[in-house]
Scaffold this motif. Structure first.
Motif, PDB file in Angstrom:
ATOM      1  N   ASP A 361       0.617  -1.321  -0.246  1.00  0.00           N
ATOM      2  CA  ASP A 361       0.355  -0.002  -0.026  1.00  0.00           C
ATOM      3  C   ASP A 361       0.826   0.798  -0.401  1.00  0.00           C
ATOM      4  OD1 ASP A 361       0.674  -0.698   2.881  1.00  0.00           O
ATOM      5  OD2 ASP A 361      -0.170   0.614   3.800  1.00  0.00           O
ATOM      6  N   ILE A 362       2.364   0.918   0.320  1.00  0.00           N
ATOM      7  CA  ILE A 362       2.732   2.314   0.192  1.00  0.00           C
ATOM      8  C   ILE A 362       3.226   2.589  -0.705  1.00  0.00           C
ATOM      9  CG2 ILE A 362       4.789   3.692   1.513  1.00  0.00           C
ATOM     10  CD1 ILE A 362       4.248   1.832   4.021  1.00  0.00           C
ATOM     11  N   GLU A 363       3.403   3.416  -1.502  1.00  0.00           N
ATOM     12  CA  GLU A 363       4.242   3.668  -3.002  1.00  0.00           C
ATOM     13  C   GLU A 363       5.604   4.573  -3.244  1.00  0.00           C
ATOM     14  OE1 GLU A 363       3.249   5.802  -7.304  1.00  0.00           O
ATOM     15  OE2 GLU A 363       2.290   6.177  -5.714  1.00  0.00           O
ATOM     16  N   ILE A 364       6.705   4.164  -3.073  1.00  0.00           N
ATOM     17  CA  ILE A 364       7.822   4.418  -3.164  1.00  0.00           C
ATOM     18  C   ILE A 364       8.222   4.571  -4.760  1.00  0.00           C
ATOM     19  CG2 ILE A 364       8.349   3.731  -1.038  1.00  0.00           C
ATOM     20  CD1 ILE A 364      10.235   1.621  -2.295  1.00  0.00           C
ATOM     21  N   LYS A 365       9.169   5.858  -4.487  1.00  0.00           N
ATOM     22  CA  LYS A 365       9.232   6.123  -5.699  1.00  0.00           C
ATOM     23  C   LYS A 365      10.685   6.220  -5.734  1.00  0.00           C
ATOM     24  CE  LYS A 365       8.155   7.944 -10.501  1.00  0.00           C
ATOM     25  NZ  LYS A 365       7.444   8.194 -11.264  1.00  0.00           N
ATOM     26  N   SER A 366      12.298   6.713  -6.386  1.00  0.00           N
ATOM     27  CA  SER A 366      13.429   7.701  -6.417  1.00  0.00           C
ATOM     28  C   SER A 366      12.527   8.863  -6.870  1.00  0.00           C
ATOM     29  CB  SER A 366      13.980   7.185  -6.962  1.00  0.00           C
ATOM     30  OG  SER A 366      14.277   6.780  -7.990  1.00  0.00           O
ATOM     31  N   MET A 367      13.191  10.047  -5.758  1.00  0.00           N
ATOM     32  CA  MET A 367      13.106  11.451  -6.793  1.00  0.00           C
ATOM     33  C   MET A 367      14.049  12.200  -7.156  1.00  0.00           C
ATOM     34  SD  MET A 367      12.139  13.435  -3.374  1.00  0.00           S
ATOM     35  CE  MET A 367      13.077  14.773  -4.043  1.00  0.00           C
ATOM     36  N   GLU A 368      14.843  13.183  -7.942  1.00  0.00           N
ATOM     37  CA  GLU A 368      15.898  13.521  -8.179  1.00  0.00           C
ATOM     38  C   GLU A 368      16.182  14.113  -7.442  1.00  0.00           C
ATOM     39  OE1 GLU A 368      17.506  16.610 -11.319  1.00  0.00           O
ATOM     40  OE2 GLU A 368      15.594  15.669 -11.427  1.00  0.00           O
ATOM     41  N   ARG A 369      17.759  14.181  -6.955  1.00  0.00           N
ATOM     42  CA  ARG A 369      18.641  14.095  -6.021  1.00  0.00           C
ATOM     43  C   ARG A 369      18.727  15.929  -6.255  1.00  0.00           C
ATOM     44  NH1 ARG A 369      24.768  12.852  -3.905  1.00  0.00           N
ATOM     45  NH2 ARG A 369      24.899  14.461  -2.519  1.00  0.00           N
ATOM     46  N   PRO A 370      18.261  17.232  -4.722  1.00  0.00           N
ATOM     47  CA  PRO A 370      18.495  18.045  -5.342  1.00  0.00           C
ATOM     48  C   PRO A 370      19.658  18.687  -5.243  1.00  0.00           C
ATOM     49  CG  PRO A 370      17.089  17.729  -3.486  1.00  0.00           C
ATOM     50  CD  PRO A 370      17.692  17.191  -3.663  1.00  0.00           C
ATOM     51  N   LYS A 371      20.148  19.464  -6.170  1.00  0.00           N
ATOM     52  CA  LYS A 371      21.357  20.153  -6.237  1.00  0.00           C
ATOM     53  C   LYS A 371      21.672  20.566  -5.198  1.00  0.00           C
ATOM     54  CE  LYS A 371      21.157  20.369 -11.805  1.00  0.00           C
ATOM     55  NZ  LYS A 371      21.042  20.511 -13.044  1.00  0.00           N
ATOM     56  N   LYS A 372      23.708  20.208  -4.992  1.00  0.00           N
ATOM     57  CA  LYS A 372      23.897  21.719  -4.115  1.00  0.00           C
ATOM     58  C   LYS A 372      24.596  22.956  -4.566  1.00  0.00           C
ATOM     59  CE  LYS A 372      27.601  20.935  -0.236  1.00  0.00           C
ATOM     60  NZ  LYS A 372      29.101  19.952  -0.521  1.00  0.00           N
ATOM     61  N   VAL A 373      23.901  23.381  -3.788  1.00  0.00           N
ATOM     62  CA  VAL A 373      23.885  24.850  -4.174  1.00  0.00           C
ATOM     63  C   VAL A 373      25.255  25.456  -3.766  1.00  0.00           C
ATOM     64  CG1 VAL A 373      23.095  27.799  -3.557  1.00  0.00           C
ATOM     65  CG2 VAL A 373      21.607  25.673  -3.848  1.00  0.00           C
ATOM     66  N   SER A 374      26.223  25.911  -4.355  1.00  0.00           N
ATOM     67  CA  SER A 374      27.422  26.240  -4.134  1.00  0.00           C
ATOM     68  C   SER A 374      27.408  27.107  -2.843  1.00  0.00           C
ATOM     69  CB  SER A 374      28.321  26.525  -4.760  1.00  0.00           C
ATOM     70  OG  SER A 374      30.304  26.451  -4.893  1.00  0.00           O
ATOM     71  N   THR A 375      28.320  27.699  -1.763  1.00  0.00           N
ATOM     72  CA  THR A 375      28.076  28.856  -1.219  1.00  0.00           C
ATOM     73  C   THR A 375      29.892  30.105  -1.775  1.00  0.00           C
ATOM     74  OG1 THR A 375      29.665  27.198   0.846  1.00  0.00           O
ATOM     75  CG2 THR A 375      27.137  26.988   0.838  1.00  0.00           C
ATOM     76  N   PHE A 376      30.353  29.523  -2.374  1.00  0.00           N
ATOM     77  CA  PHE A 376      31.063  29.849  -3.635  1.00  0.00           C
ATOM     78  C   PHE A 376      31.015  30.898  -3.963  1.00  0.00           C
ATOM     79  CE2 PHE A 376      35.155  30.911  -5.720  1.00  0.00           C
ATOM     80  CZ  PHE A 376      35.543  31.387  -5.716  1.00  0.00           C
TER      81      PHE A 376
END
Length: 562
Positions: A361-376
């Motif tokens: 009953d639990i639907e699991i679906k992989s999601m795109e990894r959020p891009k890491k925002v550079s602090t530089f």
């Protein structure tokens, strides 16, 4: 002294005498030398100059012996009626009877056992009627196996009689040196041998089980129904089965907070959770992967009647109302563990199959990894402008590392295009009227895309000819250090202007090899460049060069230079 057996007595102790008159005992010489070579020969006399037996026989006796050896008779009338005698050690060699038996050994001063049942194997050797008793190996018995009685003739009674194979049978007791052995069975060969001799073999008997060994064996666990409280069943079925989630730890609330990748492991065998941080190169952090040790995470607590400080981390199991379970970890949602927020974005194959089987009953679906925002805040890397010294690639290496390395070369291109050069005739586009009469030869090397310029020498011009520009790669006007563009054969058309280090050269002519080579790669060259070359060389648009030849007329064929 030599032994004389010429009197005809057998060669046995007491039937021989020595010749006391003999004084020579040396062996005859059988090796001579002739012309420096060693030659062996048959001895003429025996030891101590005794005559040889072969020398004493006359020729008739020798012929009689040889004829008897080479011509045996097969007539039944001449055969000997005497039967051949075969001794027992030859007829019964390696023939052994094997019986299986046991004996009971009393155990004193032990509350766990009164006696032990020890199995043995009895071997009877038909060769000499000897016997031996061997105890086989029994695992976890604490008794060293081996021979109990070595091979010998076992006494049967006090009168000197020994056990014979006629006295052995299945189901009987065998008394040996005060120990009673009970025979339970025998092997197939022993049964066939006894039955061939007319002995009826009794039926085999089972060997009794040692009560102490049977008490030590643990029965296999059996389960009627699975239970949530059965920890042994859970250990046997869920051991080394781990759910693995990939998450991002949102630590932006701290002073120098950022988002870090972590791996959350849920161990199904004991419902414990472990969080490990994924170490990234050049992150500036020490590689300590364990963010939270393996433990059970409480989800809800029982309401306390009195005010209780929430900062205390020591919580007893009685105060926990519910722990985290696999249903609480859903991909795409943020879960809070020990006061930290984790965004679940991916999982492994085993986790996916586990949820499909146990929690459909639990639907699991992989999601795109959020891009890491550079602090530089500096943005992209910028290179300083080209200063004109050396080639562009060599100057760029000084900006990439403290120890500059030579730029990599395309070896395949160098091997394929070695000694291939495109030559053009150019003139200098200048406002100075003295430069109108100057002519240059521009050479383009296909192996490394370099250009060299040579100026033709003209007498009484006042200008020294020769090398105008050595081999180098020429960037196009407007190219930058980050994105350089260099001249290629597609840019060299008749009448085109080429700007080389603040000098403008106009191409006026080219050799025939240029047209031949560019037509071989016509799909990479603009059509305007090919048309300008054909028109300059007097070719119609439909004519083509082949085999380094250019057709100029109906009857004239001129070979081009390569």
């Amino acid at each position: 002294m030599s032994v004389n057996t010429g009197h005809g007595l057998p060669f046995l102790p007491g039937c021989t005498f020595r010749d006391v008159t003999k004084s020579a005992f040396h062996r005859p010489q059988t090796l001579t030398f002739k012309n420096g070579y060693a030659l062996p020969h048959r001895p003429i006399v025996g030891i101590g100059q005794d005559p040889l037996l072969s020398a004493q026989l006359i020729q008739d006796e020798i012929n009689e012996l040889s004829s008897e050896a080479l011509a045996p008779t097969y007539d039944s009338s001449n055969r000997s009626d005497l039967s051949t005698f075969i001794p027992a050690y030859v007829a019964l060699d390696k023939k052994v009877l094997r019986f299986y038996a046991y004996f009971k050994q009393d155990v004193l001063h032990s509350p766990d056992e009164e006696f032990r049942v020890r199995s043995v194997v009895i071997y009877y050797y038909l060769e000499d009627d000897s016997m031996c008793i061997i105890e086989p190996l029994v695992e976890n018995s604490g008794i060293r196996p081996g021979k109990l009685i070595k091979r010998q003739c076992l006494p049967k009674n006090d009168h000197g009689d020994h056990y014979h194979w006629k006295d052995l049978n299945v189901g009987m007791d065998l008394m040996v040196y005060g120990m009673m052995y009970h025979i339970t069975r025998c092997d197939d060969y022993t049964q066939q041998f006894l039955e061939s001799e007319g002995i009826i073999v009794n039926d085999p008997e089972p060997t009794p089980v040692d009560p102490y060994i049977s008490s030590r064996t643990q029965p296999k666990p059996s389960y009627v129904t699975t239970s949530d409280f059965d920890q042994l069943h859970k250990f046997l079925t869920m051991d080394r089965k781990v759910l693995r989630f990939f998450a991002l730890w949102d630590d932006s609330d701290s002073l120098y907070g950022e988002t870090r990748p972590v791996t959350i492991k849920y161990h199904l065998v004991d419902d414990t959770v472990e969080i490990r941080e994924v170490h990234e190169p050049n992150s500036g952090r020490d590689p300590f992967p364990v963010l939270m040790r393996r433990q059970k995470l409480p989800k809800t607590f029982k309401s306390a009647g009195e005010p209780f400080p929430k900062c205390v981390l020591e919580v007893s199991p009685k105060e926990v109302q519910e722990y985290y379970s696999p249903k609480d970890f859903r991909v795409g949602e943020t879960v809070e563990l020990m006061g930290r927020r984790f965004l679940l974005h991916d999982f492994d194959d085993f986790t996916k199959s586990y949820f499909q089987k146990n929690h459909p009953d639990i639907e699991i679906k992989s999601m795109e990894r959020p891009k890491k925002v550079s602090t530089f805040q500096g943005g992209s890397k910028e290179f300083p402008p080209y200063n004109g010294f050396g080639s562009l690639e060599d100057s760029l290496q000084n900006c990439l590392s403290l120890n500059p390395k030579p730029p990599k070369k395309d070896l395949k291109k160098i091997w394929e295009n070695d000694h291939k050069v495109l030559r053009y005739i150019a003139k200098l586009d200048s406002q100075n009227p003295h430069d109108e009469s100057r002519h240059f030869i521009l050479s383009y090397f296909l192996s490394d895309d370099m250009i060299s310029i040579f100026e033709k020498t003209r007498r009484n011009s006042g200008i020294i000819g020769g090398q105008f520009l050595k081999k180098t790669r020429i960037p196009k006007p407007g190219s930058t250090v980050n994105n350089p563009e260099f001249y290629s054969p597609a840019d060299f058309a008749i009448g085109a202007a080429v700007e080389i280090f603040c000098h403008r050269f106009v191409l006026t002519d080219a050799d025939h090899y240029v047209l031949t080579y560019l037509e071989s790669i016509a799909d990479q060259i603009p059509s305007e460049t090919l048309i300008s070359l054909r028109q300059k060389m007097g070719l119609h648009p439909g004519q083509e060069t082949a085999n380094n030849q250019t057709v100029k007329g109906d009857d004239e064929v001129t070979e081009t230079s390569a």
